[in-house]
Design an enzyme around this catalytic site. Structure first.
Site, PDB file in Angstrom:
ATOM      1  NE  ARG A  75      -0.499   0.189   4.963  1.00  0.00           N
ATOM      2  CZ  ARG A  75      -1.089   0.194   6.155  1.00  0.00           C
ATOM      3  NH1 ARG A  75      -2.394   0.239   6.262  1.00  0.00           N
ATOM      4  NH2 ARG A  75      -0.361   0.167   7.262  1.00  0.00           N
TER       5      ARG A  75
ATOM      6  CG  ASN B  87      -4.771   4.957   6.673  1.00  0.00           C
ATOM      7  OD1 ASN B  87      -5.608   5.252   7.526  1.00  0.00           O
ATOM      8  ND2 ASN B  87      -3.811   4.087   6.890  1.00  0.00           N
ATOM      9  CD  GLU B  88      -1.287   5.214  10.220  1.00  0.00           C
ATOM     10  OE1 GLU B  88      -0.549   4.416   9.622  1.00  0.00           O
ATOM     11  OE2 GLU B  88      -1.595   5.070  11.409  1.00  0.00           O
TER      12      GLU B  88
ATOM     13  CD  GLU C 234      -5.635   3.389  11.927  1.00  0.00           C
ATOM     14  OE1 GLU C 234      -4.666   2.706  12.280  1.00  0.00           O
ATOM     15  OE2 GLU C 234      -5.797   3.774  10.759  1.00  0.00           O
TER      16      GLU C 234
ATOM     17  CD1 TRP D 185       1.665  -3.070  13.148  1.00  0.00           C
ATOM     18  CD2 TRP D 185       3.420  -2.119  14.156  1.00  0.00           C
ATOM     19  NE1 TRP D 185       1.181  -2.068  13.974  1.00  0.00           N
ATOM     20  CE2 TRP D 185       2.242  -1.472  14.601  1.00  0.00           C
ATOM     21  CE3 TRP D 185       4.643  -1.681  14.653  1.00  0.00           C
ATOM     22  CZ2 TRP D 185       2.255  -0.422  15.521  1.00  0.00           C
ATOM     23  CZ3 TRP D 185       4.655  -0.639  15.574  1.00  0.00           C
ATOM     24  CH2 TRP D 185       3.468  -0.020  15.992  1.00  0.00           C
TER      25      TRP D 185
ATOM     26  CD  GLU E 197      -2.368  -3.997   8.729  1.00  0.00           C
ATOM     27  OE1 GLU E 197      -1.460  -3.180   8.952  1.00  0.00           O
ATOM     28  OE2 GLU E 197      -3.562  -3.683   8.569  1.00  0.00           O
ATOM     29  CE  LYS E 198      -2.252 -14.964   7.711  1.00  0.00           C
ATOM     30  NZ  LYS E 198      -1.423 -14.091   6.831  1.00  0.00           N
TER      31      LYS E 198
ATOM     32  CG  HIS F 229      -3.395  -5.185  13.992  1.00  0.00           C
ATOM     33  ND1 HIS F 229      -4.438  -4.641  14.705  1.00  0.00           N
ATOM     34  CD2 HIS F 229      -2.401  -4.264  14.009  1.00  0.00           C
ATOM     35  CE1 HIS F 229      -4.087  -3.440  15.129  1.00  0.00           C
ATOM     36  NE2 HIS F 229      -2.864  -3.183  14.736  1.00  0.00           N
TER      37      HIS F 229
HETATM   38  C1  GAL Z   1      -1.966   1.859  11.011  1.00  0.00           C
HETATM   39  C2  GAL Z   1      -2.740   1.865   9.715  1.00  0.00           C
HETATM   40  C3  GAL Z   1      -3.798   0.780   9.688  1.00  0.00           C
HETATM   41  C4  GAL Z   1      -3.215  -0.515  10.154  1.00  0.00           C
HETATM   42  C5  GAL Z   1      -2.662  -0.323  11.532  1.00  0.00           C
HETATM   43  C6  GAL Z   1      -2.071  -1.561  12.140  1.00  0.00           C
HETATM   44  O1  GAL Z   1      -0.706   2.418  10.875  1.00  0.00           O
HETATM   45  O2  GAL Z   1      -3.354   3.093   9.500  1.00  0.00           O
HETATM   46  O3  GAL Z   1      -4.294   0.665   8.377  1.00  0.00           O
HETATM   47  O4  GAL Z   1      -2.216  -0.909   9.278  1.00  0.00           O
HETATM   48  O5  GAL Z   1      -1.608   0.619  11.465  1.00  0.00           O
HETATM   49  O6  GAL Z   1      -1.468  -1.277  13.385  1.00  0.00           O
END
Ligand code: GAL
Length: 668
Positions: A115, A153-154, A312, A320, A360-361, A363
């Site tokens: 992304r 996003n970010e 968020e 991560w 991100e499964k 997360h």
């Molecule tokens: C943020 C992001 C999300 C997701 C999240 C996971 O940085 O905006 O889309 O990736 O991290 O922690």
């Protein structure tokens, strides 16, 4: 900040998540919506990464799924924060325009398949991102579920710096606007050193990989240029949304967390109606809650003290970090309410339903892989219920403190440049030390961009502000001359805006203000420690300093600057003081120093409280609310009375906040 005066997107505190229904078959959607209702969700961010689903081929749109989900959510009374999808351009766009993919400093071009794989200077992404923003605004801008816009996003999270040829041309254009001519640039960048002189702008490149240390002026300007490019991208998307839907507020989710500093957010605040932020704890940091508080205070500073939105965070583990620790029972509630205490009028998560597939499964989400029958979902519903009871807090503010702590993104960039006196000087370290000590002392602080007005502040802390705004010394003198206390720490005010040293003794920008003159830096070896004559302990740094117009409060007892002043104060008629600290103090010594500075200014804690009990007040015309968050394993007394909205019970002064629990008092 923008002058938007519209309605907050939710009636009470916003509660919800990024919602990615496109990852799930339609059968799941009805269950999603009913679980959202069960949990008390009232706002979800939709469509953040959906461009590929919405426009599978150029100009061919598939809207039916989004139509359906918007209606479903609306039917359930859940508002939508609709995203422009530029964070994830579709594959066809990458294949059509591979030149849009970013290039790193080594000249390596990235590939699509993740992304944010675009160069911010690419006219292609600008064109297509604003095109799809318009399509969405025209189609959905008047849908009753849509309450606000979430731009991209970010921004700059993964593609913050691009070194491609398009970026190079844009960088040269940018430089052409900053400098009258190439000679002015040569002077600013100090290109006489190593014979780097340019005779035309055309010769200049982004700071790609060099044999050894690159030119610092070029590096610093490239940081500014890249940040400005993201500001321009935000501006372009926001302009389309405002043109089509002037009634809707616009936000973009910042990353004021940890060490992220790819954008000067201060420059973006005029472009957003609501400041929002994403925050993830570093799970192995035992003082993660203090880092969270620091982040939330920085966001409130960017928001000009107005309520902001936690866009968020995580219900439990992220995916991560090296070891993704699950949150302890109760930790999610504490984390969420810390943000609310410090000014957020919302608690949103990434993401609603934990993904089954994709990057991100692992997360966490509000609905975990285990489903509804899980501790995570139970604590999500408990949080929703608590936030429901806190609805009356929405719109109140954290009262302005008498203490300000300054930070600045350009100072951070400059401080990061190569070949500095010590790798142990990391820009935010001292800021964190000071903020953490104030937190432990229960003293509220406004963490402000260094360009902010300082009227009304009685204590101003200036940690390691290596490159200071040119008018800051005057503003700080103003504070001191009206009787306030200013504390500046080492490696502040060293260079001008182009990263050239201000000559005549450090810290050039603050010499007169502080009444000190540093002849030479004398950093300590790794793990080196020095003692000061007042009993405090220093690390990282010392200096060979002469007090030219200040009283010496402590001298170095040992180390490379033995016998030299380590802490000074220039006193001004009327009680004002300009303090200078030339080492990094350990925890107890920072606390002792702040105690002296605060008592000179007569600053008191919000409510005197034991360590580990975080106490923050929010207030409005209609009342005040005291948040008390216990980060320890012991029940701790709270000396305030009112009704605890978390438990719905009355609280008398001295009653205890349960170990690892939270009390939110509507104060009597
Ligand atoms: C943020 C992001 C999300 C997701 C999240 C996971 O940085 O905006 O889309 O990736 O991290 O922690």
């Amino acid at each position: 900040m923008s002058r938007w005066t519209g309605r907050w997107p939710t009636d009470g505190i916003a509660f919800g998540a990024d919602y990615n229904p496109e990852q799930w078959p339609r059968e799941v959607w009805a269950e999603d919506v009913s679980l959202m209702q069960e949990a008390g969700v009232n706002l979800v961010s939709l469509g953040i990464f959906s461009w590929g689903q919405l426009e599978p081929e150029e100009g061919r749109f598939e809207f039916d799924w989004l139509d359906e989900i918007l209606d479903l959510l609306h039917g359930a009374g859940i508002g939508v924060d609709l995203a422009t999808p530029s964070a994830a351009p579709p594959v066809w766009l990458h294949l059509q325009h591979p030149e849009m993919l970013p290039v790193d400093a080594d000249g390596l071009r990235f590939t699509h398949g993740s992304r944010e794989s675009w160069c911010v200077s690419s006219p292609v992404i600008r064109h297509h991102a604003t095109r799809i923003a318009r399509v969405l605004a025209e189609r959905y801008g008047h849908h009753p579920a849509v309450k606000m816009w979430h731009v991209s996003n970010e921004l700059a999270c993964h593609n913050g710096r691009c070194y491609c040829d398009v970026s190079a041309a844009a960088f040269r254009d940018w430089l052409g606007k900053q400098y009258a001519d190439v000679d002015a640039l040569n002077l600013a960048w100090g290109t006489a050193f190593w014979g780097q002189r340019y005779t035309s702008f055309e010769q200049i490149l982004p700071p790609r990989r060099t044999t050894t240390i690159p030119n610092p002026g070029q590096r610093l300007d490239f940081e500014r240029f890249s940040s400005d490019a993201f500001v321009a991208h935000l501006e372009a998307e926001a302009a389309v949304l405002r043109e089509v839907t002037p009634h809707l507020p616009v936000t973009t989710n910042y990353m004021v967390m940890g060490d992220f500093h790819q954008i000067d957010y201060q420059a973006t605040t005029p472009l957003v109606d609501i400041v929002s932020n994403d925050h993830y704890l570093w799970a192995e940091n035992p003082r993660g809650w203090a880092e969270l508080a620091f982040s939330a205070d920085r966001v409130r500073g960017l928001s000009g003290g107005r309520p902001w939105l936690l866009m968020e965070h995580s219900t439990s583990a992220v995916n991560w970090q090296p070891r993704n620790l699950a949150k302890e029972p109760g930790q999610m509630l504490r984390n969420s309410l810390q943000h609310v205490a410090r000014g957020s009028d919302g608690v949103l998560f990434f993401q609603w339903r934990q993904s089954r597939a994709g990057a991100e499964k692992y997360h966490s989400g509000m609905v975990p892989h285990a489903g509804r029958d899980s501790d995570v979902f139970r604590s999500v519903t408990e949080l929703g219920a608590v936030l429901g009871r806190l609805a009356e807090v929405r719109g109140s503010v954290v009262p302005r403190s008498r203490v300000a702590l300054l930070w600045d993104t350009a100072a951070w960039w400059a401080s990061d440049l190569e070949a500095h006196p010590s790798v142990d000087v990391q820009y935010l370290d001292v800021a964190r030390d000071l903020h953490g000590a104030l937190l432990d002392a229960g003293v509220a602080v406004d963490v402000l961009p260094a360009s902010a007005a300082l009227d009304g502040y009685d204590v101003v802390l200036v940690p390691t502000l290596y490159l200071a705004p040119s008018d800051l010394s005057d503003r700080l003198s103003g504070v001191v001359s009206r009787g306030g206390q200013v504390l500046v720490t080492y490696f502040s005010g060293i260079v001008d805006q182009a990263d050239r040293v201000i000559l005549g003794g450090y810290p050039g920008a603050f010499r007169d203000l502080l009444g000190v003159r540093v002849e030479e830096f004398a950093p300590l070896p790794a793990d080196g420690v020095v003692s000061l004559s007042d009993g405090s302990v220093g690390t990282v740094w010392s200096e060979r300093l002469v007090a030219t117009g200040a009283e010496v409060l402590a001298t170095f007892a040992d180390g490379p600057s033995a016998g030299r002043p380590g802490l000074t104060r220039r006193s001004v008629e009327g009680g004002g003081g300009a303090w200078y600290l030339s080492t990094r103090l350990d925890g107890p010594s920072v606390a002792a120093l702040l105690d002296r500075v605060l008592s000179d200014a007569g600053v008191e804690p919000v409510v005197p409280s034991p360590g580990g009990l975080e106490v923050v007040r929010r207030s409005s015309d209609t009342g005040s609310w005291l948040f008390a968050i216990n980060h320890t394993g012991t029940d701790l007394p709270l000396r305030a009375s009112g009704t605890d909205l978390v438990r719905g019970a009355s609280h008398s002064s001295g009653d205890r906040v349960p170990a690892r629990g939270v009390v939110v008092l509507r104060e009597d």
